[in-house]
Design an enzyme around this catalytic site. Structure first.
Site, short mmCIF file in Angstrom:
data_model
loop_
_atom_site.label_atom_id
_atom_site.label_comp_id
_atom_site.label_asym_id
_atom_site.label_seq_id
_atom_site.Cartn_x
_atom_site.Cartn_y
_atom_site.Cartn_z
N PRO A 28 5.63 1.12 -12.29
CA PRO A 28 5.01 2.40 -11.91
C PRO A 28 5.97 3.46 -11.34
O PRO A 28 5.57 4.60 -11.18
CB PRO A 28 3.99 1.99 -10.85
CG PRO A 28 4.50 0.71 -10.29
CD PRO A 28 5.20 0.02 -11.41
N TYR A 77 10.08 9.49 -2.68
CA TYR A 77 10.49 8.14 -3.05
C TYR A 77 11.58 7.73 -2.06
O TYR A 77 12.59 8.43 -1.95
CB TYR A 77 11.08 8.11 -4.46
CG TYR A 77 10.08 8.36 -5.57
CD1 TYR A 77 9.73 9.65 -5.94
CD2 TYR A 77 9.51 7.30 -6.26
CE1 TYR A 77 8.82 9.88 -6.97
CE2 TYR A 77 8.60 7.51 -7.29
CZ TYR A 77 8.26 8.81 -7.65
OH TYR A 77 7.37 9.02 -8.66
N HIS A 104 3.00 20.39 -8.91
CA HIS A 104 4.20 20.15 -8.10
C HIS A 104 5.44 20.62 -8.84
O HIS A 104 5.61 20.33 -10.02
CB HIS A 104 4.36 18.65 -7.81
CG HIS A 104 3.38 18.14 -6.80
ND1 HIS A 104 3.51 16.92 -6.21
CD2 HIS A 104 2.26 18.70 -6.29
CE1 HIS A 104 2.51 16.73 -5.36
NE2 HIS A 104 1.74 17.80 -5.40
N LYS A 122 4.73 6.73 -15.40
CA LYS A 122 4.71 7.10 -16.83
C LYS A 122 3.59 6.45 -17.64
O LYS A 122 3.39 6.81 -18.80
CB LYS A 122 6.05 6.73 -17.47
CG LYS A 122 7.22 7.57 -16.98
CD LYS A 122 6.99 9.04 -17.27
CE LYS A 122 8.15 9.91 -16.87
NZ LYS A 122 7.77 11.34 -16.84
N TYR A 141 11.52 13.02 -15.57
CA TYR A 141 10.34 12.98 -14.71
C TYR A 141 9.25 13.92 -15.22
O TYR A 141 8.08 13.55 -15.29
CB TYR A 141 10.71 13.35 -13.26
CG TYR A 141 9.71 12.81 -12.26
CD1 TYR A 141 9.95 11.65 -11.54
CD2 TYR A 141 8.49 13.45 -12.07
CE1 TYR A 141 9.01 11.14 -10.66
CE2 TYR A 141 7.53 12.94 -11.19
CZ TYR A 141 7.82 11.79 -10.49
OH TYR A 141 6.87 11.28 -9.62
C1 PHB Z 1 0.60 7.68 -7.48
O1 PHB Z 1 0.31 8.75 -6.91
O2 PHB Z 1 -0.20 6.76 -7.60
C2 PHB Z 1 1.97 7.50 -8.00
C3 PHB Z 1 2.87 8.54 -7.92
C4 PHB Z 1 4.15 8.37 -8.40
C5 PHB Z 1 4.55 7.17 -8.92
C6 PHB Z 1 3.65 6.13 -9.00
C7 PHB Z 1 2.35 6.28 -8.54
O3 PHB Z 1 5.81 7.02 -9.35
#
Ligand code: PHB
Ligand code: APR
Length: 392
Positions: free
Chosen positions: A295, A202, A74, A299, A387
């Protein structure tokens, strides 16, 4: 019966398994002890975003074939709030990318490669106890296949996660714990539906945070902010989808989730935790055994891999030159980076979630913060740089 090895590694999660591989590359023997079964650890669904440094580490140990084939590279992520969607272009902002590949797939690949190479992993052990940590020859005792056993080693790596036993072997007065709990949790679902688009979204919505992610071209991963004591099974699929559509599609710019059968539902608490130092005598903690991040930003596994890269390098120096200089610096070096990653994970979490009881003023500040970090060039770089992953 007492066996011997150079490093006993407690825990076969990403930290323990990656450490075993890195040590093997330097010709350093290890034995991995895992309390669960192989099937259990291979099926445990966790996050799935790999920083470039994590992908590089997997390549270094030669465990990246399937990752190269199936991992989704990505070049950005998106934030949705205030009726608009904003994209962070990682390549343009910081010249990096991330790879979406489930943590349990990483674990499967590391176990298979380790066993193929004749590595020693003991699954299903119990009663793990550590001794003589401040002497020259620490001991680890455990029960395996009904028998009590003991291994003596030069070093012990505590890679046994947040609920493991290793951290508890450090005397309380030697340890400082920093902890923060959040007044919300994530309800995560795995859906058999093609991801609606390539990149993660997000969303900060008036009714709470939501996240759109994926595992493969057939599987969508979604999360909803919920209360910490919520029961995942109390949510019907209809209610889940309604809430996900509302929170993730609020920009009304054509983004639509694909629905499909819900394969799994669970509620995960949100916590920030760091213990200092990450060493006691000849015990070195790595990964979740020493720190937990919420989460948001994914990380956890990346931090675990970063720790063991530092630890493997320090052990290599010790065996090559006899110097313990790098081992003595292990905790300080890791913690410097860990705290920066804690800061980022906390910032992503506090910027994107709704806090129960906070007033309208606080929400307006939060929206201004989101506006700043998505539109200012400097703000966008800060998010992108963290990130994709800070350097070791
Ligand atoms: C996930 O795909 O499980 C995932 C992706 C991004 C995050 C947390 C979990 O910030
Ligand atoms: N003895 C042996 N093994 C143990 C013990 C014990 N007493 N206690 C726990 N374990 C095992 C667990 O079953 C698990 O397989 O240690 C392993 C720890 O693995 P993880 O929890 O995956 O931790 P880590 O390798 O540090 O990886 C961190 O995992 O929890 C996620 O979000 C976290 O992505 C991050 C990553």
């Amino acid at each position: 019966m007492t066996e011997q090895t150079r490093v006993v590694i407690v825990g076969a999660g990403p930290a323990g398994l990656m450490l075993a591989h890195l040590l093997q590359m330097q010709g350093i023997d290890s034995i991995v002890l895992e309390s669960r079964s192989r099937e259990y650890v291979e099926a445990r669904i966790r996050a799935g975003v790999l920083e470039q440094g994590t992908v590089d580490a997997l390549a270094e140990v030669g465990v990246d074939d399937r990752l190269r084939r199936e991992g989704l590279v990505h070049e950005g992520v998106e934030f949705t709030f205030g009726g608009r969607r904003h994209r962070f272009d990682f390549r343009e902002l910081v010249g990096g990318t991330i790879t979406v590949y489930g943590q349990h797939e990483v674990v499967k690949d590391l176990i298979a490669a380790r066993l193929d190479a004749g590595g020693d992993i003991r699954f299903g052990v119990s009663e793990v106890a550590l001794g003589d940590l401040t002497g020259d020859r620490p001991r680890v005792s455990f029960r395996h296949n009904g028998e009590l056993r003991e291994i003596t080693a030069d070093y012990v790596a505590g890679c046994d996660g947040f609920h493991g036993v290793c951290r508890r072997h450090i005397p309380e007065e030697r340890l400082t714990v920093y902890e923060h709990t959040y007044p919300f949790a994530w309800l995560g679902i795995l859906a058999e539906a093609p991801p609606a688009q390539d990149e993660l979204v997000y969303a900060s919505h008036e009714d709470g945070f939501a996240l759109f992610s994926m595992r493969s071209p057939q599987i969508t991963r979604l999360y909803l902010q919920c209360d910490p004591d919520e029961d995942a099974d109390a949510w019907t699929d209809e209610a889940l989808w309604a809430e996900l559509h509302k929170r993730l599609e609020s920009a009304d710019d054509g983004f639509r989730l694909n629905e499909g059968p819900v394969l799994q539902k669970n509620v995960a608490p949100m916590r920030s935790f760091v213990c200092e130092p990450m060493q006691y005598g000849r015990l070195f903690l790595a990964g979740d055994a020493a720190h937990i991040v919420p989460p948001t930003g994914a990380k956890g596994m990346n931090l675990a891999v970063a720790d063991v890269r530092v630890l493997a390098g320090a052990l290599e120096e010790r065996y090559r030159s006899g110097s313990t200089g790098a081992l003595d610096e292990y905790s300080r070096r890791c913690l410097r980076r860990i705290w920066k990653v804690q800061r980022f994970s906390w910032h992503m979490t506090s910027m994107l979630h709704r806090y129960p009881g906070r007033d309208a003023f606080a929400r307006r500040l939060q929206l201004a913060e989101l506006d700043y970090f998505t539109t200012s060039e400097a703000g966008r770089r800060v998010v992108a740089e963290n990130y994709v992953g800070l350097p070791l």
